[in-house]
Design a protein around this motif. Structure first.
Motif, PDB file in Angstrom:
ATOM      1  N   MET A 199       0.668  -1.107  -0.172  1.00 17.36           N
ATOM      2  CA  MET A 199      -0.543  -0.077   0.061  1.00 17.36           C
ATOM      3  C   MET A 199       0.843   1.292  -0.355  1.00 17.36           C
ATOM      4  SD  MET A 199      -2.867   1.452   3.234  1.00 17.36           S
ATOM      5  CE  MET A 199      -2.257  -0.321   3.611  1.00 17.36           C
ATOM      6  N   ARG A 200       0.324   2.047  -1.091  1.00 11.60           N
ATOM      7  CA  ARG A 200       1.186   3.570  -0.537  1.00 11.60           C
ATOM      8  C   ARG A 200       0.758   4.669  -0.575  1.00 11.60           C
ATOM      9  NH1 ARG A 200       4.170   1.612  -6.077  1.00 11.60           N
ATOM     10  NH2 ARG A 200       2.914   2.578  -7.353  1.00 11.60           N
ATOM     11  N   THR A 201      -0.232   4.720  -0.087  1.00 13.05           N
ATOM     12  CA  THR A 201      -1.219   5.838  -0.049  1.00 13.05           C
ATOM     13  C   THR A 201      -2.373   5.718   0.110  1.00 13.05           C
ATOM     14  OG1 THR A 201      -2.878   5.855  -2.494  1.00 13.05           O
ATOM     15  CG2 THR A 201      -0.406   6.994  -2.332  1.00 13.05           C
ATOM     16  N   ALA A 202      -3.594   6.382   1.458  1.00 12.51           N
ATOM     17  CA  ALA A 202      -4.419   6.218   2.398  1.00 12.51           C
ATOM     18  C   ALA A 202      -5.000   7.348   2.799  1.00 12.51           C
ATOM     19  CB  ALA A 202      -4.015   5.327   3.862  1.00 12.51           C
ATOM     20  N   LEU A 203      -5.993   7.212   2.443  1.00 18.30           N
ATOM     21  CA  LEU A 203      -6.961   8.231   2.629  1.00 18.30           C
ATOM     22  C   LEU A 203      -7.771   8.257   4.169  1.00 18.30           C
ATOM     23  CD1 LEU A 203      -8.792  11.551   2.998  1.00 18.30           C
ATOM     24  CD2 LEU A 203     -10.441   9.666   1.222  1.00 18.30           C
ATOM     25  N   VAL A 204      -7.487   8.426   5.406  1.00 14.84           N
ATOM     26  CA  VAL A 204      -8.247   8.510   6.660  1.00 14.84           C
ATOM     27  C   VAL A 204      -9.263  10.106   7.304  1.00 14.84           C
ATOM     28  CG1 VAL A 204      -7.454   8.494   9.076  1.00 14.84           C
ATOM     29  CG2 VAL A 204      -5.863   7.684   8.114  1.00 14.84           C
ATOM     30  N   ILE A 205     -10.094   9.060   6.573  1.00 14.87           N
ATOM     31  CA  ILE A 205     -11.742  10.045   7.419  1.00 14.87           C
ATOM     32  C   ILE A 205     -12.196  10.000   8.999  1.00 14.87           C
ATOM     33  CG2 ILE A 205     -13.733  10.755   6.096  1.00 14.87           C
ATOM     34  CD1 ILE A 205     -13.580   9.486   3.616  1.00 14.87           C
ATOM     35  N   GLY A 206     -12.076  11.261   9.092  1.00 15.30           N
ATOM     36  CA  GLY A 206     -12.458  11.090  10.955  1.00 15.30           C
ATOM     37  C   GLY A 206     -11.153  10.856  11.298  1.00 15.30           C
ATOM     38  N   THR A 207     -10.237  12.228  11.899  1.00 21.10           N
ATOM     39  CA  THR A 207      -9.266  11.923  12.344  1.00 21.10           C
ATOM     40  C   THR A 207      -8.568  12.490  13.952  1.00 21.10           C
ATOM     41  OG1 THR A 207      -8.721  14.174  11.751  1.00 21.10           O
ATOM     42  CG2 THR A 207      -7.813  12.836  10.427  1.00 21.10           C
ATOM     43  N   GLY A 208      -9.640  11.482  14.252  1.00 21.72           N
ATOM     44  CA  GLY A 208      -9.953  11.044  16.458  1.00 21.72           C
ATOM     45  C   GLY A 208      -8.780  10.445  16.838  1.00 21.72           C
ATOM     46  N   SER A 248      -6.558  17.796   0.425  1.00 20.13           N
ATOM     47  CA  SER A 248      -7.137  16.174  -0.234  1.00 20.13           C
ATOM     48  C   SER A 248      -5.622  15.835  -1.474  1.00 20.13           C
ATOM     49  CB  SER A 248      -8.291  17.061  -1.028  1.00 20.13           C
ATOM     50  OG  SER A 248      -8.999  17.353   0.028  1.00 20.13           O
ATOM     51  N   PRO A 249      -6.100  14.088  -1.145  1.00 23.53           N
ATOM     52  CA  PRO A 249      -5.683  13.888  -2.417  1.00 23.53           C
ATOM     53  C   PRO A 249      -5.994  14.229  -3.822  1.00 23.53           C
ATOM     54  CG  PRO A 249      -6.952  12.081  -1.593  1.00 23.53           C
ATOM     55  CD  PRO A 249      -6.810  13.636  -1.045  1.00 23.53           C
ATOM     56  N   GLU A 250      -5.332  14.170  -5.274  1.00 29.63           N
ATOM     57  CA  GLU A 250      -5.192  14.590  -5.720  1.00 29.63           C
ATOM     58  C   GLU A 250      -6.460  13.636  -7.046  1.00 29.63           C
ATOM     59  OE1 GLU A 250      -1.842  15.963  -7.759  1.00 29.63           O
ATOM     60  OE2 GLU A 250      -2.518  17.392  -6.471  1.00 29.63           O
ATOM     61  N   GLY A 251      -5.834  11.932  -7.234  1.00 27.48           N
ATOM     62  CA  GLY A 251      -6.891  10.974  -7.369  1.00 27.48           C
ATOM     63  C   GLY A 251      -7.306  10.022  -6.622  1.00 27.48           C
ATOM     64  N   PRO A 252      -8.070   8.726  -7.102  1.00 28.29           N
ATOM     65  CA  PRO A 252      -8.004   7.342  -5.628  1.00 28.29           C
ATOM     66  C   PRO A 252      -6.661   7.186  -5.300  1.00 28.29           C
ATOM     67  CG  PRO A 252      -9.009   7.057  -8.182  1.00 28.29           C
ATOM     68  CD  PRO A 252      -8.294   8.592  -8.125  1.00 28.29           C
ATOM     69  N   VAL A 253      -6.890   6.849  -4.145  1.00 31.13           N
ATOM     70  CA  VAL A 253      -5.833   6.120  -3.213  1.00 31.13           C
ATOM     71  C   VAL A 253      -5.593   4.864  -3.110  1.00 31.13           C
ATOM     72  CG1 VAL A 253      -5.401   8.622  -1.132  1.00 31.13           C
ATOM     73  CG2 VAL A 253      -7.390   6.460  -0.896  1.00 31.13           C
ATOM     74  N   ASP A 254      -4.719   4.007  -2.824  1.00 32.45           N
ATOM     75  CA  ASP A 254      -4.977   3.149  -2.346  1.00 32.45           C
ATOM     76  C   ASP A 254      -6.071   2.216  -1.831  1.00 32.45           C
ATOM     77  OD1 ASP A 254      -2.860   2.491  -3.974  1.00 32.45           O
ATOM     78  OD2 ASP A 254      -1.408   2.567  -2.586  1.00 32.45           O
ATOM     79  N   LEU A 255      -6.165   3.030  -0.193  1.00 34.23           N
ATOM     80  CA  LEU A 255      -7.260   2.428   0.718  1.00 34.23           C
ATOM     81  C   LEU A 255      -7.551   3.724   1.375  1.00 34.23           C
ATOM     82  CD1 LEU A 255      -8.513  -0.010   2.007  1.00 34.23           C
ATOM     83  CD2 LEU A 255      -6.409   0.432   4.025  1.00 34.23           C
ATOM     84  N   ALA A 256      -9.075   3.296   1.129  1.00 33.35           N
ATOM     85  CA  ALA A 256      -9.534   4.508   2.352  1.00 33.35           C
ATOM     86  C   ALA A 256     -10.517   4.591   3.898  1.00 33.35           C
ATOM     87  CB  ALA A 256     -10.990   5.371   1.612  1.00 33.35           C
ATOM     88  N   ASP A 288     -17.215  12.006  -7.731  1.00 26.89           N
ATOM     89  CA  ASP A 288     -16.392  11.792  -8.489  1.00 26.89           C
ATOM     90  C   ASP A 288     -16.752  11.412  -9.571  1.00 26.89           C
ATOM     91  OD1 ASP A 288     -14.971  14.689  -7.372  1.00 26.89           O
ATOM     92  OD2 ASP A 288     -12.982  13.003  -7.580  1.00 26.89           O
ATOM     93  N   GLY A 289     -17.194   9.969  -9.582  1.00 24.33           N
ATOM     94  CA  GLY A 289     -18.154   8.778 -10.244  1.00 24.33           C
ATOM     95  C   GLY A 289     -16.846   7.789 -10.316  1.00 24.33           C
ATOM     96  N   ARG A 290     -16.034   7.645  -9.862  1.00 27.33           N
ATOM     97  CA  ARG A 290     -14.886   6.625  -9.727  1.00 27.33           C
ATOM     98  C   ARG A 290     -14.693   5.941  -8.428  1.00 27.33           C
ATOM     99  NH1 ARG A 290      -9.603  10.372 -11.445  1.00 27.33           N
ATOM    100  NH2 ARG A 290      -9.037  11.511  -9.667  1.00 27.33           N
ATOM    101  N   GLY A 291     -14.874   7.675  -7.787  1.00 21.96           N
ATOM    102  CA  GLY A 291     -14.924   6.203  -6.439  1.00 21.96           C
ATOM    103  C   GLY A 291     -13.300   7.200  -5.389  1.00 21.96           C
ATOM    104  N   ARG A 292     -12.799   7.379  -4.137  1.00 17.90           N
ATOM    105  CA  ARG A 292     -11.977   7.952  -3.786  1.00 17.90           C
ATOM    106  C   ARG A 292     -10.592   6.432  -3.602  1.00 17.90           C
ATOM    107  NH1 ARG A 292     -13.007  12.327   0.400  1.00 17.90           N
ATOM    108  NH2 ARG A 292     -11.298  12.972  -0.645  1.00 17.90           N
ATOM    109  N   ALA A 293     -11.368   4.898  -3.654  1.00 14.03           N
ATOM    110  CA  ALA A 293      -9.344   4.033  -3.120  1.00 14.03           C
ATOM    111  C   ALA A 293      -9.883   3.069  -3.712  1.00 14.03           C
ATOM    112  CB  ALA A 293      -9.601   4.203  -1.688  1.00 14.03           C
ATOM    113  N   ARG A 294      -9.578   2.082  -3.680  1.00  9.06           N
ATOM    114  CA  ARG A 294      -9.612   1.203  -4.889  1.00  9.06           C
ATOM    115  C   ARG A 294     -10.414  -0.315  -3.205  1.00  9.06           C
ATOM    116  NH1 ARG A 294      -3.015  -0.638  -4.833  1.00  9.06           N
ATOM    117  NH2 ARG A 294      -4.580  -2.470  -5.481  1.00  9.06           N
TER     118      ARG A 294
END
Ligand code: NAD
Ligand code: PRE
Length: 365
Positions: A1-10, A50-58, A78-84
């Protein structure tokens, strides 16, 4: 995994982000309260851009009630989702999964998970990179889950140094009702007795009540969310506890009786509860999920000033003793306390002798 998006940074999101960033993953941080994401970024957990395109894991680490909508929005962006792959870390799995399904989400790229680690404090400032080390992390894949997403989740668990446990979502919810949600309520119920208690009684609080009530300091908002998502299984366990409580009260009343036979029955009832407690407690796994280990405790008097703990651990290290676990018992009204060092039984005399030689006062257990 190279990129991740964490939603909710508690607490949980930032702890995951710190672990991933520390192991070379590029982490993007997002929260509906931007100051939380900024705080997480300032701790070194990643970037709040914000990431520019989809990340590996959200990774969705928001309160349980917001998980379904957050997963749906992330999958549709964006119709394609934010992650794999998308996973959530909520404390309840069955209900949120059914809602995610009802929202028409893509179930092949979604996986429900739950790290069995946490704290009684919330927010990014309470986060630590090692929060999940050696702890179970439940994964609830179904026949619809893509292998790629399961593999991404396993990689995440491994990067956080946790131990993956695969379970069915509803079985998970019954299990956590027993080992997490009911204990939270019981801790709160015991602590609630102190609310109106006499100050003279409260001043006597020792280590026992501190142990039992640590999680009573948890955020009620978060727990209302968790319990609202799992009310049935928690009510079932609590009803069984209520039966035990009613029997225990009867046993105590019998102990007040003038009748010998009733007192004997009462004592047997109480002994039964205490012994069942011993055997239940003995089933709790030890460090890193191993079989429970009986450690011996070496209690050392320390004063409350900078560097004392570092010095005691260094002295234990010089003696060649591995400290398996540690607890601090603070003395009421004094700038001192006891640090309890838990070690293998054979190491206890070695440690006591070495620490005494270096001037520490050891309390006999
Ligand atoms: N606290 C624990 O011990 C623990 C342990 C394991 C799992 N969990 C689960 O992890 C999740 C997060 O818990 P936490 O303890 O980190 O809580 P927390 O309160 O520390 O953090 C939650 C964060 O989510 C943000 N948030 C809320 N709604 C949002 C939304 N719609 N979009 C974006 N951000 C949003 C909040 O601003 C907050 O920063 C919960 O689902 C909880 O059940 C908690
Ligand atoms: O140690 C604590 O503070 C916790 O209560 C953490 C705990 C738990 O019950 O084990 C609490 C809720 C989470 O869903 C997972 C972990």
């Amino acid at each position: 995994m190279r990129t991740a998006l964490v939603i909710g940074t508690g607490l949980i999101g930032t702890s995951i982000a710190l672990a991933l960033s520390g192991r070379g993953v590029r982490v993007y941080l997002e929260d509906h309260d931007p100051t939380q994401a900024r705080t997480a970024a300032s701790l070194g957990a990643g970037t709040d851009r914000s990431p520019e395109g989809p990340v590996d894991l959200a990774v969705v680490a928001v309160p349980p009630a917001h998980i379904p909508a957050t997963v749906a929005e992330a999958q549709r962006r964006d119709g394609r989702g934010r992650a794999r792959g998308y996973l959530d870390v909520g404390s309840v799995k069955g209900g949120p999964r059914r809602e995610i399904e009802a929202l028409g989400c893509d179930l092949s790229t979604y996986l429900g998970t739950h790290p069995m680690a946490g704290r009684e404090t919330s927010g990014p400032l309470a986060a630590t990179a090692d929060l999940f080390e050696g702890r179970p992390w439940v994964l609830t894949p179904t026949s619809e889950t893509d292998t790629e997403v399961l593999n991404l989740a396993l990689e995440l668990v491994s990067l956080c140094r946790a131990v993956p446990v695969v379970m069915d979502a509803d079985a998970h919810d019954r299990a956590v009702a027993l080992v997490s949600h009911t204990p939270q309520l019981l801790s709160s119920l015991v602590a609630a007795r102190l609310e109106g208690a006499d100050e003279t009684a409260v001043r006597l609080c020792g280590q026992g009540i501190r142990d039992v009530t640590r999680i009573a300091a948890s955020d009620p908002g978060m727990w209302i969310d968790i319990l609202s998502a799992n009310p049935g299984p928690v009510a079932d366990v609590l009803a069984a506890v209520a039966e035990d409580l009613a029997e225990t009260v009867s046993s105590l009343r019998a102990l007040q009786s003038a009748d010998d036979a009733k007192r004997t029955d009462g004592a047997a009832g109480i002994e039964g509860v205490l012994r069942r407690g011993n055997s239940g407690r003995a089933r709790i796994p030890g460090k890193h999920g191993q079989a429970p280990t009986a450690y011996e405790t070496v209690a050392v008097l320390i004063s409350d000033r900078p560097g004392e703990l570092a010095r005691i651990f260094a002295d234990a290290g010089h003696a060649g003793v591995n400290v398996e676990d540690v607890r601090i018992e603070h003395a009421t009204g004094q700038q001192a306390g006891h640090v309890q060092l838990m070690v293998e039984p054979s190491a206890a005399p070695v440690l006591s002798a070495a620490l005494r030689e270096r001037g520490w006062a050891i309390r006999q257990q």
